[in-house]
Design an enzyme around this catalytic site. Structure first.
Site, mmCIF file in Angstrom:
data_model
loop_
_atom_site.group_PDB
_atom_site.id
_atom_site.type_symbol
_atom_site.label_atom_id
_atom_site.label_comp_id
_atom_site.label_asym_id
_atom_site.label_seq_id
_atom_site.Cartn_x
_atom_site.Cartn_y
_atom_site.Cartn_z
ATOM 1 N N GLY A 1 -41.320 5.256 -50.145
ATOM 2 C CA GLY A 1 -41.281 5.052 -48.685
ATOM 3 C C GLY A 1 -42.204 6.015 -47.967
ATOM 4 O O GLY A 1 -42.952 5.622 -47.063
ATOM 5 N N ARG B 1 -38.227 13.761 -60.684
ATOM 6 C CA ARG B 1 -38.261 14.487 -59.410
ATOM 7 C C ARG B 1 -37.908 15.960 -59.575
ATOM 8 O O ARG B 1 -38.402 16.796 -58.819
ATOM 9 C CB ARG B 1 -37.322 13.825 -58.401
ATOM 10 C CG ARG B 1 -37.919 12.535 -57.882
ATOM 11 C CD ARG B 1 -37.039 11.865 -56.874
ATOM 12 N NE ARG B 1 -37.840 10.932 -56.086
ATOM 13 C CZ ARG B 1 -37.325 10.054 -55.232
ATOM 14 N NH1 ARG B 1 -36.030 9.991 -55.053
ATOM 15 N NH2 ARG B 1 -38.114 9.261 -54.549
ATOM 16 N N GLY C 1 -41.953 4.270 -56.026
ATOM 17 C CA GLY C 1 -41.102 3.087 -56.111
ATOM 18 C C GLY C 1 -41.242 2.330 -57.417
ATOM 19 O O GLY C 1 -41.349 2.930 -58.491
ATOM 20 N N LYS D 1 -42.205 -8.282 -49.897
ATOM 21 C CA LYS D 1 -42.375 -8.791 -48.540
ATOM 22 C C LYS D 1 -43.664 -8.406 -47.838
ATOM 23 O O LYS D 1 -44.075 -7.248 -47.875
ATOM 24 C CB LYS D 1 -41.228 -8.282 -47.683
ATOM 25 C CG LYS D 1 -39.933 -8.937 -48.036
ATOM 26 C CD LYS D 1 -38.899 -8.542 -47.019
ATOM 27 C CE LYS D 1 -37.563 -9.178 -47.352
ATOM 28 N NZ LYS D 1 -36.479 -8.436 -46.727
HETATM 29 P P1 AMP Z 1 -40.883 -3.956 -52.633
HETATM 30 O O1 AMP Z 1 -39.597 -3.170 -52.550
HETATM 31 O O2 AMP Z 1 -41.221 -4.708 -51.392
HETATM 32 O O3 AMP Z 1 -42.042 -3.147 -53.178
HETATM 33 O O4 AMP Z 1 -40.614 -5.090 -53.686
HETATM 34 C C1 AMP Z 1 -40.271 -4.860 -55.011
HETATM 35 C C2 AMP Z 1 -39.599 -6.087 -55.519
HETATM 36 O O5 AMP Z 1 -40.454 -7.203 -55.370
HETATM 37 C C3 AMP Z 1 -39.221 -6.030 -56.979
HETATM 38 O O6 AMP Z 1 -37.841 -5.961 -57.091
HETATM 39 C C4 AMP Z 1 -39.763 -7.351 -57.531
HETATM 40 O O7 AMP Z 1 -38.830 -8.017 -58.340
HETATM 41 C C5 AMP Z 1 -40.021 -8.160 -56.279
HETATM 42 N N1 AMP Z 1 -41.018 -9.212 -56.507
HETATM 43 C C6 AMP Z 1 -42.247 -9.083 -56.994
HETATM 44 N N2 AMP Z 1 -42.853 -10.271 -57.127
HETATM 45 C C7 AMP Z 1 -41.968 -11.203 -56.718
HETATM 46 C C8 AMP Z 1 -41.995 -12.627 -56.640
HETATM 47 N N3 AMP Z 1 -43.061 -13.332 -57.026
HETATM 48 N N4 AMP Z 1 -40.892 -13.241 -56.179
HETATM 49 C C9 AMP Z 1 -39.802 -12.539 -55.801
HETATM 50 N N5 AMP Z 1 -39.726 -11.193 -55.853
HETATM 51 C C10 AMP Z 1 -40.796 -10.531 -56.311
#
Ligand code: AMP
Length: 397
Positions: free
Chosen positions: A377, A37, A354, A201
């Site tokens: 974000g 950054r 991210g 999610k």
């Molecule tokens: P996000 O912040 O929503 O982009 O999510 C990122 C996180 O999703 C990372 O820490 C990953 O470990 C998690 N992630 C990715 N695939 C899976 C999965 N199959 N089960 C649980 N967590 C996951």
């Protein structure tokens, strides 16, 4: 197209410029562990300083929540910035950010000089966007420049509020570049256009899925999000991550994709394990049939191949979110392979910040991508079509 003033539209010679950067860098034991950054802010700083501006930089670091926290001082950033810029950057140690040092330097800096203020989040007003602190910041400068893309989706004093009280404002090169690439990719893309979404999610990516279905030719869904879609299609997903409240949404998105003629691809196989650990056995199975005591932790080989094939003739790709629990080495293969595929593509490749950005950088593919966004974000909100307050606050051309 973006109609905001940029630093190419203003004359900063002899003026005090308050420059908001995103120096929210990862630190360990007082040392900066990734200076991406800071490096990303250099072109704007060099331009303002080179044009004879008196440059006062401000930023936040971490979450001190409105109190002074010595572990989150920006002092180490000033040192690293001096090295990278090849010019001494003085750190102005005012705990209240706008204090005696900042005020003195406002009147006594020489043209081209660069100084750094203390962490803006040491002030309780900052995240509340309270006018008092915005006015104090504005009192320091003749011109305000925002180049903090990573916090552009936040309406805080130093990212938005301050702009109300200055005569002149502009965005820096980093924000300009991020918006240009993300904006063009969505509104005037070289097609076919594909988006790859992963991460944990569905709920945090509802609006983005919805909007991308209006724009893309191919939408690939992997990561933890995929299992909600698989369950909605009648699959057995064991103890995989799922959001039962979004099953209907998943069905609707599949319908919408069909109506819009978008190819929506989900994984067909998955790596499973009993827990999120590198020490447990793991294997690859059909994604529709995960045993009850197992969870899906990564996409399998067939899915990787399916996604790679779909991306073959694609000319623009936007990727946000890992394909599996890539923090656990055994479950990182899907994310790694997708990163490799993108790195080797003859296409515009945009990595939406991210975790996917971290994965790409760790694998050494950073310079193979067209753009790695510095704001996870912010880029997600931009893709959702939301206004970013840090950009809205800047004067129009
Ligand atoms: P996000 O912040 O929503 O982009 O999510 C990122 C996180 O999703 C990372 O820490 C990953 O470990 C998690 N992630 C990715 N695939 C899976 C999965 N199959 N089960 C649980 N967590 C996951």
């Amino acid at each position: 197209m973006l109609n905001k003033k940029t630093i190419d539209d203003i004359d900063v010679k002899g003026k005090v410029v308050l420059l908001r950067c995103d120096f929210n860098v990862p630190m360990k034991d007082g040392k900066i562990t990734d200076d991406t950054r800071i490096v990303a802010a250099l072109p704007t700083i060099a331009k303002l300083s080179g044009d004879g501006g008196r440059v006062m930089i401000c930023s936040h670091l971490g979450k001190p929540k409105g109190t002074v926290n010595e572990e989150l001082t920006l002092a180490p950033v000033a040192q690293r910035l001096s090295e990278l810029l090849g010019q001494e950057v003085l750190f102005l140690k005012d705990d209240e950010v706008v204090g005696a040092h900042a005020t003195w330097f406002k009147s006594n800096m020489v043209e081209g000089q660069v100084v750094l203020l203390e962490n803006t989040r040491f002030r309780p007003e900052e995240e509340k966007n309270e006018d008092s602190f915005s006015q104090e910041l504005a009192s320091l400068c003749d011109v305000y420049v925002n180049d903090a893309f990573g916090t552009a989706h936040r309406a805080h004093c130093s990212t938005a509020g301050v702009a109300k009280y200055v005569k002149e404002s502009a965005i820096g090169y980093l924000i300009e570049k991020e918006i240009q690439f993300l904006g063009n990719a969505l509104d005037d893309p070289v097609r076919p256009l594909a988006a790859i979404l992963g991460g944990s999610k569905v709920s945090s990516k509802i609006s983005v899925i919805d909007r991308l279905l209006e724009k893309v030719d191919i939408l690939i869904i992997g990561g933890g999000m995929a299992y909600t879609f698989i369950k909605a299609k009648g699959g057995k997903i064991g103890k995989s991550l799922v959001e039962d409240d979004y099953l209907e949404y998943a069905v609707n998105m599949e319908k919408k994709a069909e109506e819009k003629g978008v190819k929506l691809l989900l994984p067909v196989d998955t790596v499973i394990a009993s827990e999120l650990s590198n020490d447990v056995p793991y294997e690859t199975v059909d994604i529709m049939n995960i045993p009850d005591d197992q969870m899906g932790v990564d996409i399998g080989e067939k899915s990787i191949k399916l996604f790679e094939d779909a991306l073959k003739d694609v000319k623009t790709v936007i990727w946000n979110g890992p394909m599996g629990v890539f923090e656990v080495p055994h479950f990182a293969e899907g994310t790694k392979q997708i990163a490799k595929t993108l790195a080797e593509m003859d296409a515009i490749t945009i990595i939406g910040g991210g975790d996917s950005a971290a994965a790409v950088n760790e694998l050494g593919y950073g310079d193979k991508m067209t753009l790695i966004s510095t704001g996870g974000g912010a880029s997600l909100e931009f893709l959702e079509g939301k206004e970013l307050p840090g950009i809205t606050a800047i004067q129009d051309k």
